[in-house]
Design a protein around this motif. Structure first.
Motif, mmCIF file in Angstrom:
data_model
loop_
_atom_site.group_PDB
_atom_site.id
_atom_site.type_symbol
_atom_site.label_atom_id
_atom_site.label_comp_id
_atom_site.label_asym_id
_atom_site.label_seq_id
_atom_site.Cartn_x
_atom_site.Cartn_y
_atom_site.Cartn_z
ATOM 1 N N ASP A 8 0.907 -1.192 0.166
ATOM 2 C CA ASP A 8 0.018 -0.018 -0.119
ATOM 3 C C ASP A 8 0.946 1.056 -0.072
ATOM 4 O O ASP A 8 0.678 2.200 -0.583
ATOM 5 C CB ASP A 8 -1.046 -0.027 1.239
ATOM 6 N N ASN A 11 2.340 1.508 -3.503
ATOM 7 C CA ASN A 11 1.383 1.993 -4.173
ATOM 8 C C ASN A 11 1.124 3.458 -4.171
ATOM 9 O O ASN A 11 0.669 4.228 -5.322
ATOM 10 C CB ASN A 11 0.232 1.251 -4.450
ATOM 11 N N ARG A 12 0.914 4.143 -3.139
ATOM 12 C CA ARG A 12 0.516 5.311 -2.740
ATOM 13 C C ARG A 12 1.658 6.330 -3.208
ATOM 14 O O ARG A 12 1.336 7.339 -3.935
ATOM 15 C CB ARG A 12 0.402 5.711 -1.111
ATOM 16 N N LEU A 15 1.713 6.248 -6.908
ATOM 17 C CA LEU A 15 0.367 7.166 -7.799
ATOM 18 C C LEU A 15 1.199 8.498 -7.703
ATOM 19 O O LEU A 15 0.531 9.296 -8.748
ATOM 20 C CB LEU A 15 -0.707 6.824 -6.749
ATOM 21 N N SER A 57 -5.989 6.108 -9.945
ATOM 22 C CA SER A 57 -5.966 4.666 -9.292
ATOM 23 C C SER A 57 -4.864 4.028 -9.589
ATOM 24 O O SER A 57 -4.627 3.037 -8.905
ATOM 25 C CB SER A 57 -7.323 4.267 -9.566
ATOM 26 N N GLY A 58 -4.366 3.918 -10.694
ATOM 27 C CA GLY A 58 -3.151 3.186 -11.128
ATOM 28 C C GLY A 58 -3.855 1.819 -11.764
ATOM 29 O O GLY A 58 -2.827 0.943 -12.440
ATOM 30 N N ARG A 59 -5.199 1.744 -11.983
ATOM 31 C CA ARG A 59 -5.655 0.538 -12.733
ATOM 32 C C ARG A 59 -5.421 0.753 -14.219
ATOM 33 O O ARG A 59 -5.222 1.850 -14.694
ATOM 34 C CB ARG A 59 -7.318 0.588 -12.507
ATOM 35 N N ASP A 71 -3.223 -1.879 -9.970
ATOM 36 C CA ASP A 71 -2.468 -1.032 -9.202
ATOM 37 C C ASP A 71 -1.121 -0.620 -9.980
ATOM 38 O O ASP A 71 -0.775 -1.354 -10.937
ATOM 39 C CB ASP A 71 -2.313 -1.294 -7.737
ATOM 40 N N ASN A 74 1.236 -3.693 -9.867
ATOM 41 C CA ASN A 74 0.994 -4.854 -10.772
ATOM 42 C C ASN A 74 1.412 -4.359 -12.067
ATOM 43 O O ASN A 74 1.796 -5.138 -13.065
ATOM 44 C CB ASN A 74 -0.425 -5.088 -10.701
#
Length: 99
Positions: A8, A11-12, A15, A57-59, A71, A74
């Protein structure tokens, strides 16, 4: 003993840096609103638009192949052909995060 990875946290941080990261990872891309559209570097892609990343979101998704992810870790794993743990460790180093 291996340290536990804080996905997390990684990823934060990713982002926040995502527009810069995408410009490096997918330099042929273009930002439109909150999405980055690019050619998929892992296949013989000829049309910008079939591969995109949501910058908020990174999606990400490759609509031509059905590959998707949720994310930035990924996405990095996909682009570098790495496992999630290796991708998280590399991304953490790239961002200056201590895992």
């Amino acid at each position: 003993m291996k340290s536990s990875l804080d996905f997390d946290k990684i990823n934060r941080a990713a982002l926040h840096a995502l527009p810069v990261l995408l410009a490096r990872w997918l330099p042929n891309g273009k930002r439109r609103g909150r999405r980055w559209y690019a050619l998929n570097p892992l296949r013989n892609d000829h049309r910008i638009g079939s591969f995109s990343v949501d910058i908020a979101s990174g999606r990400w998704a490759d609509f031509a192949t059905g590959d998707t992810g949720g994310d930035v870790v990924n996405l990095y794993a996909y682009l570098r052909n790495l496992g999630q743990g290796d991708a998280a460790r590399e991304l953490a180093r790239l961002l200056g995060i201590t895992p």
